[in-house]
Write an enzyme that holds these catalytic residues in place. Structure first.
Site, PDB file in Angstrom:
ATOM      1  N   SER A  93      -0.965   2.857  10.430  1.00  0.00           N
ATOM      2  CA  SER A  93      -0.896   1.582   9.722  1.00  0.00           C
ATOM      3  C   SER A  93       0.319   1.595   8.804  1.00  0.00           C
ATOM      4  CB  SER A  93      -2.165   1.348   8.911  1.00  0.00           C
ATOM      5  OG  SER A  93      -2.252   2.276   7.835  1.00  0.00           O
ATOM      6  N   LYS A  94       0.497   0.496   8.058  1.00  0.00           N
ATOM      7  CA  LYS A  94       1.654   0.354   7.169  1.00  0.00           C
ATOM      8  C   LYS A  94       1.741   1.472   6.130  1.00  0.00           C
ATOM      9  CE  LYS A  94       4.001  -3.384   8.301  1.00  0.00           C
ATOM     10  NZ  LYS A  94       5.442  -3.320   8.595  1.00  0.00           N
ATOM     11  N   ARG A  95       0.593   2.040   5.778  1.00  0.00           N
ATOM     12  CA  ARG A  95       0.657   3.086   4.752  1.00  0.00           C
ATOM     13  C   ARG A  95       1.406   4.324   5.252  1.00  0.00           C
ATOM     14  NH1 ARG A  95      -4.566   3.299   6.632  1.00  0.00           N
ATOM     15  NH2 ARG A  95      -5.250   5.262   7.559  1.00  0.00           N
ATOM     16  N   GLY A 128       4.238   4.059   6.897  1.00  0.00           N
ATOM     17  CA  GLY A 128       5.638   3.669   7.040  1.00  0.00           C
ATOM     18  C   GLY A 128       5.794   2.564   8.070  1.00  0.00           C
TER      19      GLY A 128
END
Length: 488
Positions: free
Chosen positions: A251-253, A255
């Site tokens: 996920s976005k966490r 990167g």
């Protein structure tokens, strides 16, 4: 029949690396077996889908080199390839299922359904639909239709078990008692995923469905639909999900997650394809770096692992470096035209000799680049007069006042060195260092920083040769490093 596979992204976001990996597996299988690759846009979620997202998906697919044989822009005999343009087909299929007794109208409103689910959970029963509307008489149905009561269409799930033969996981058995009569057409006449995907796969003659593990639970429902439509059931292969380094779903966490972000950051499509191919698939052996054609020649579904794959950014960087080194210098110049021009080097304005020198410089420095655009910074000192000096490097290798005389002597020696090529330059430096009682390394390090501004570079004698006698002599003479401040 040649295999027909599809990739069917939803344009509610840009192309995720997980989706790109799924598309790649489909594409590799098709290209290996001379089949047909279909791109279908599943845009029935009107509120969240957008034309910009569609354009982004197509751009990312094109950047990766995953060309499609049928789909947007390519056409084909099974269009349209946007689900939003196929709604009448889904409604007609739902009505045929009602007529054949495989589905029925459901007039229950959301409040009623929630109340029933809550009651079932409170009583410890499975929270599945109780088939109230399947028990309606024809008279009761006509009465509801006469007043225009909103209704969905539910598929009737028969008793028994469904076994999925998965090409990755083997046989997976499902007890249909755990599957409720699922909605295939909502009360707003829009299809659910299960109906639209099966109708499309049947009409587009899909032979293999290769998709993520998160779709395994959907498969028994879709097999029931294939059977109810009296249609051939495709082969299924569910591929492992991609996890972040912390073993949680990517996920976005973690990167960047969209393909477009990696393109912007300067990764090569060849490196991204190579990296994604090995996330959950193994070609066997120890080799890791492959061209697109080599991946096609080796790819098979049997090599897909049943376990989840971990997205390692450092490994992607490594692949990028490997593919940069494989890339011919002329192609690098072509890909970096705008970056070179912005830096003050216009390859199109160089004469033939300087173009050859530019390519030789690129071949010298490209092993040091993690991203393609890094090459521009490494090339600048060879062609431009203004360079940035690293303060720490200057302090370490050029701050001794005694070095001035040694560098002047080295400068004079270079004016007479013939031929001005790396072996002769190295011999001249080592001879001068011996004559002046210096360690050769002292003069080597000082020369490197004086010419490139940095403490590290490719082989310094090759650097001196390719920088050219005039530029080297001038740079040593002007001493641009004196009074430097730290490089930002």
């Amino acid at each position: 029949m040649p295999p027909r596979l599809r990739f069917a992204p939803s344009p509610t976001g840009y192309l995720h690396v997980g989706g790109a990996r799924t598309a790649l597996f489909n594409w590799l299988f098709v290209r290996r077996h001379a089949g047909v690759f279909i791109l279908r846009i599943e845009d029935t979620d009107v509120e969240r889908s957008s034309a910009d997202m569609v354009a982004g998906i197509l751009e990312s697919m094109t950047w990766l080199g995953l060309d499609w044989d049928e789909g947007p822009g390519a056409g084909g005999p099974h269009g349209p390839y946007f689900q939003s343009e196929r709604l009448d087909r889904y409604r007609a299929a739902a009505n045929r299922l009602v007529e054949s007794g495989h589905a029925y109208y459901c007039y229950c409103d959301p409040a009623q359904l929630k109340a029933k689910r809550d009651a079932a959970e409170a009583a410890g029963r499975p929270a599945v639909y109780d088939r109230t509307c399947r028990a309606l008489t024809p008279l009761e149905i006509r009465a509801r239709e006469a007043v225009g009561m909103p209704r969905a269409i539910r598929f009737f799930v028969p008793e028994g078990r469904t076994t999925v033969h998965d090409l990755v996981h083997g046989d997976i058995d499902f007890d249909r008692a755990t599957i409720e009569d699922f909605v295939i057409l909502r009360s707003d006449s829009h299809p659910t995923y299960h109906l639209s995907v099966v109708v499309d796969d049947v009409e587009m003659e899909i032979s293999h469905v290769v998709r993520g593990d998160d779709h395994i639970s959907n498969t028994p429902k879709q097999i029931l639909l294939y059977q109810a439509m009296d249609a051939p059931i495709p082969a299924f292969a569910h591929v492992p999900l991609i996890l972040g380094p912390d073993k949680k779903r990517l996920s976005k966490r973690h990167g960047a997650t969209s393909v477009g972000e990696y393109e912007t950051q300067g990764y090569l499509p060849e490196a991204m394809v190579n990296f994604l191919a090995l996330l959950g698939w193994s070609p066997g052996g120890d080799a890791e770096v492959f061209t697109r054609d080599e991946l096609i020649a080796r790819f098979d579904l049997e090599g897909i692992s049943g376990g989840n794959a971990v997205f390692n950014p450092e490994k992607l960087d490594w692949f990028n470096q490997q593919h940069i080194q494989r890339l011919p210098a002329a192609q690098i110049v072509e890909r970096l035209q705008s970056e070179f021009i912005e830096a003050g080097i216009d390859p199109g304005r160089l004469n033939e000799a300087e173009q050859r020198r530019l390519e030789r410089v690129i071949d010298l420095v490209k092993s040091r680049a993690r991203k393609l655009a890094d090459i521009v910074a490494h090339v600048r000192p060879f062609f431009l007069g203004d360079i940035a000096y690293d303060d720490a490097a200057v302090t370490k290798h050029l701050s001794d006042p005694a070095l001035g005389a040694h560098l002047e002597a080295w400068r004079e020696r270079l004016t007479a060195t013939e031929p001005f090529e790396a072996p002769a330059i190295e011999a001249a430096l080592r001879a001068l260092a011996g004559e002046r009682g210096l360690k050769a390394g002292t003069l080597i390090h000082a020369t490197r920083v004086a010419l490139t501004g940095q403490a590290v570079s490719p082989g310094i004698f090759e650097v001196v040769e390719l920088m050219g006698r005039r530029r080297v002599v001038d740079r040593l003479g002007t001493r641009g490093w004196e009074g430097t401040s730290p490089v930002p």
